[in-house]
Design a protein around this motif. Structure first.
Motif, short mmCIF file in Angstrom:
data_model
loop_
_atom_site.label_atom_id
_atom_site.label_comp_id
_atom_site.label_asym_id
_atom_site.label_seq_id
_atom_site.Cartn_x
_atom_site.Cartn_y
_atom_site.Cartn_z
N VAL A 277 0.87 -1.77 0.09
CA VAL A 277 0.20 0.14 -0.06
C VAL A 277 0.92 1.51 -0.15
CG1 VAL A 277 -1.74 1.56 1.33
CG2 VAL A 277 -1.74 -1.60 1.06
N SER A 278 1.92 1.23 0.81
CA SER A 278 3.13 2.69 0.70
C SER A 278 3.52 2.39 -0.70
CB SER A 278 3.86 1.76 2.09
OG SER A 278 3.43 2.34 3.19
N MET A 327 -5.42 -7.94 -1.17
CA MET A 327 -4.50 -8.27 -2.43
C MET A 327 -6.00 -8.30 -4.12
SD MET A 327 -1.53 -8.79 -2.88
CE MET A 327 -1.91 -9.62 -4.02
N ILE A 328 -7.07 -8.62 -2.82
CA ILE A 328 -8.25 -8.30 -4.46
C ILE A 328 -8.14 -7.15 -4.49
CG2 ILE A 328 -10.94 -9.02 -4.43
CD1 ILE A 328 -9.38 -11.27 -3.70
N HIS A 329 -8.32 -6.12 -4.07
CA HIS A 329 -8.35 -4.89 -4.85
C HIS A 329 -7.12 -4.74 -6.00
CE1 HIS A 329 -11.11 -3.20 -1.87
NE2 HIS A 329 -11.04 -2.72 -1.59
N ILE A 334 -8.64 -2.12 -8.64
CA ILE A 334 -9.47 -1.03 -7.40
C ILE A 334 -7.88 -0.41 -6.17
CG2 ILE A 334 -10.72 -0.41 -5.55
CD1 ILE A 334 -12.68 -2.69 -6.60
N ASP A 335 -7.96 0.42 -6.31
CA ASP A 335 -7.25 1.51 -5.48
C ASP A 335 -7.31 0.94 -4.47
OD1 ASP A 335 -5.48 3.39 -3.86
OD2 ASP A 335 -7.05 5.43 -3.86
N PRO A 336 -6.16 0.26 -3.16
CA PRO A 336 -6.15 -0.42 -2.48
C PRO A 336 -5.78 0.66 -1.19
CG PRO A 336 -3.73 -0.98 -2.93
CD PRO A 336 -4.48 0.27 -3.97
N THR A 337 -5.36 1.50 -1.32
CA THR A 337 -4.65 2.72 -0.52
C THR A 337 -5.82 2.98 0.57
OG1 THR A 337 -5.58 4.95 -2.17
CG2 THR A 337 -2.97 3.89 -1.50
N PRO A 338 -7.56 3.44 0.72
CA PRO A 338 -8.27 3.46 1.67
C PRO A 338 -7.61 2.65 3.15
CG PRO A 338 -9.38 3.89 -0.73
CD PRO A 338 -8.06 3.37 -0.63
N PRO A 343 -10.97 4.07 8.18
CA PRO A 343 -11.34 3.62 8.93
C PRO A 343 -11.36 2.29 8.20
CG PRO A 343 -13.36 4.80 7.82
CD PRO A 343 -11.43 5.25 8.08
N PHE A 344 -10.47 1.30 7.38
CA PHE A 344 -10.19 0.10 5.91
C PHE A 344 -11.34 -0.13 4.84
CE2 PHE A 344 -8.19 0.25 10.58
CZ PHE A 344 -6.88 0.32 9.50
#
Length: 713
Positions: A277-278, A327-329, A334-338, A343-344
């Motif tokens: 994510v980073s 991994m699914i995002h 799909i952007d995984p950063t959220p 709140p994840f």
């Protein structure tokens, strides 16, 4: 008992057919094929070729003898003798000594016919390589062979509608339409179909069904192939942060044709999920790079599976994908950063369906199903593990734990389920441990320590001998060198299961205090020789290579112990938190999922305090539960519906915001635990008699029932 009739008033002597194991029966006109009788009476008898004697899926076993239950006495003459089509049959599934093709065998007298599981489209599945348990086949992709009539100038229908009408006429199956992907090669497929005497063309139509209930599903044509095609394949894939594993399955029989796995190529951009994510946050285009890597790996895995089974990727009609939310995002683009900060928030927690080509998969006719997620850090892999483990199916309170960099925990029974994730970190996988490594040949996986002398014994992956047995050094050098090829031979480090055991054994032997401090024995002697000191902290010498042999000395440092304490405290605090919400003291049984769980010694895990006090006999490994659940969802649309229903009922407990989590974490740092009692563990192992804080007299009374969510405050 359901009955039916294919007779008319002009047929004075109908004959009876009884099908086992369903028990369905009825009267038919003499000369009716077994397949037609089965269809009339609603018997589950498979067929792809539509009664042409080509596919071999409709094989049955006629029973000869007296059957008082049905008042039938059947002889060999009850079915017609094999004709030319049947004797010339040479399909992929050979005919057994007494088997008949249901589409060719005609009923001539009262008869009892057995439909074996492999001839049932929705039959029970018993697998060897993947134990999917007790489910019935309910595939969402089916094949139908039809004869398309020759085109005429006065035909007002398009070719697609002609094919759809043929399926309705020959199979009694009404379809909603044809997908665009099937249109591109439609004319070519029909033109290349096997011709008949009337100029028609034999083709196979692949149909994909959607909808929650079988009776309400809508079918769409996904592919049309020339001639008879009998292979309807599916792939179940579990995308892990470290590995990607898949199974190729025959959707009609449930047979697992091939299994394979590969390292997740994203590891080079970050070993754990948060580092990936980073990477996305700090590198423009990083998300697209990670997506491309995982999609390339998925495509390569499917190609490898098909090659291993001697199949073509074109035959893959269904793909089921599970994995953690990040991994699914990434796989879906799909952007995984959220998911990297509170709140994840998930982009969606619902199941997702896309066409295979949209995910760059080499399966032009495949539909990809992504299982639903439970919450921000409890994803589709946990949903699949719940489906496989089935804690919601009975009253026994079950704890399901998948230990990894981020441990997923599910607790409950048929009254209710709770889920949480705990940030255990990579220590259990060998990271952050001075001599830690992944589970590869040469890694220590088993440890025993003599309480009197502190002398350790170890066993490594790739060798069945313990280190104090004759021939160990030679066997390790030889076997590890073969198994690891270019890797160094000998004992090379310690993996996750070995780490669990060495910390537990050090505590049992007195090397570790309940607070996790390595003791420094006074004086000299064998005990003293096992502990070294750097002036500030001590280390335990677990293994030294024989004199003259190469290889590292394996030691357990104070920092190693602390890393394991932190990881196990996070996991245990999550478990204890769920127990509080379920109002129980301990579960009735524990299921350890994943490759790591498959190798954990239950007693040593309890000594470490990884899980609470319970009967060690009720702690068992369920292997790759996520992969097993994915295969169940691949083979059965009903299982997908069940998984989606159960997932929506699970209550997620967010450990990061729970006020009690920190208190429980601190108590769980001790070995096995600062306050919890361990009577069941004490009954099977001698625990050190160390001072303990007395448990509160107001401890919870163990309950045999989880409190339903509607009753929880």
């Amino acid at each position: 008992m359901p009955t039916g009739s294919l007779t008319s008033a002009d047929d004075p002597e109908p004959v009876r057919v009884v099908f086992t194991p369903s028990g369905r029966a009825g009267a038919v006109k003499a000369g009716t094929t077994v397949l037609d009788a089965a269809r009339e009476f609603g018997v589950d008898l498979d067929s792809v070729c539509g009664g042409r004697g080509i596919c071999g899926r409709c094989q049955v076993e006629p029973s000869v003898g007296s059957f008082p239950k049905w008042a039938i006495t059947a002889g060999p003459e009850a079915l017609s003798s094999p004709g030319g089509t049947e004797t010339a049959y040479a399909g992929r599934r050979p005919l057994g000594p007494s088997a008949r093709l249901g589409c060719q065998a005609r009923v001539q007298a009262d008869v009892v016919v057995d439909v074996p599981p492999e001839s049932q489209l929705h039959g029970p599945v018993v697998r060897k390589t993947v134990d999917v348990g007790d489910i019935a086949l309910d595939p969402l992709a089916t094949l139908h062979a039809v004869t398309v009539p020759p085109p005429t100038l006065d035909e007002r229908r398009g070719l697609a509608q002609v094919v759809i009408d043929c399926v309705a006429d020959e199979w009694g199956v009404h379809l909603a339409g044809i997908l665009p992907g099937a249109l591109a090669g439609l004319h070519a497929s029909v033109a290349a179909g096997s011709p008949d005497d009337a100029g028609g063309r034999l083709v196979t139509v692949a149909v994909r069904w959607s909808g929650p209930e079988r009776s309400e599903r809508t079918g769409m044509v996904t592919a049309v192939w020339p001639g008879i095609a009998t292979a309807a394949l599916g792939v179940a894939i579990d995308i892990g942060s470290t590995t990607i594993a898949g199974h190729l399955v025959d959707l009609h029989s449930g047979d697992v044709l091939a299994s394979a796995g590969r390292m997740n190529p994203q590891i080079r951009l970050g070993e754990d999920l948060m580092s990936r994510v980073s990477y996305v946050m700090m590198n423009p285009g990083g998300a697209q790079e990670l997506t491309a890597l995982v999609r390339d790996s998925l495509a390569a895995l499917i190609t490898e599976l098909c090659a291993d089974a001697g199949a073509e990727p074109d035959a893959v009609l269904e793909v089921v994908l599970v994995g953690n939310p990040i991994m699914i995002h990434i796989a879906l683009g799909i952007d995984p950063t959220p998911l990297g900060q509170a709140p994840f928030t998930l982009a969606t927690d619902a199941a997702v369906e896309v066409d295979g080509p949209e995910m760059d998969l080499p399966c032009p006719s495949a539909r990809l199903y992504v299982a639903p997620a439970i919450a921000g850090h409890v994803g589709a892999d946990t949903a699949a593990a719940v489906l496989a483990g089935g804690p919601y199916r009975d009253q026994a309170i079950t704890l399901l734990v998948d230990v990894g960099t981020n441990a997923e925990i599910v607790l409950g029974n048929s009254d209710g389920l709770w889920a949480a994730s705990s940030p255990t970190g990579p220590a259990f996988e060998g990271a952050q441990i001075s001599c830690g490594q992944r589970a590869t040949p040469g890694a220590i996986e088993r440890v025993r320590i003599d309480p009197a002398t502190w002398a350790p014994r170890v066993r490594v992956i790739g060798c069945d001998l313990w280190s104090d047995e004759p021939g160990f050094a030679e066997a390790v050098e030889r076997r590890v060198a073969v198994g690891a090829r270019s890797a160094a031979a000998g004992v090379t480090g310690i993996c996750g299961s070995g780490i669990i055991e060495v910390i537990a054994e050090m505590y049992l032997a007195g090397v570790l205090s309940p607070d996790g401090v390595i003791a420094a024995p006074p004086g000299e002697g064998e005990r003293a020789s096992r502990v070294t000191s750097d002036g500030r902290t001590s280390s335990f010498v677990l293994y030294e290579p024989p004199e003259g042999a190469d290889g590292p000395t394996i030691t357990i440092t104070q920092n190693d112990v602390r890393a394991i304490q932190l990881a196990k405290a996070a996991l245990r605090a999550g478990i204890d938190l769920l127990c509080e919400h379920a109002a129980i003291e301990a579960p009735d049984r524990v299921l350890l999922a994943g490759a790591f769980g498959a190798h954990i010694d239950p007693v040593r895990a309890m000594v470490l305090g990884l899980i609470g006090d319970c009967d060690p006999d009720e702690v068992r490994s369920v292997g790759n539960a996520a992969g097993t659940g994915a295969v169940r969802a691949l083979l059965s649309g009903s299982q997908r519906t069940e998984m989606e229903r159960v997932v929506r009922s699970i209550r997620k407990i967010e450990t990061a915001t729970e006020p009690r989590f920190q208190e429980l974490f601190v108590a769980a740092m001790a070995l096995p635990h600062a306050t919890a009692r361990n009577p069941l563990l004490a009954a099977v192992v001698d625990l050190p008699s160390s001072p303990r804080r007395t448990a509160s007299p107001h401890h919870r009374t163990r309950r045999r029932r989880a409190v339903p969510m509607s009753e929880e405050a």
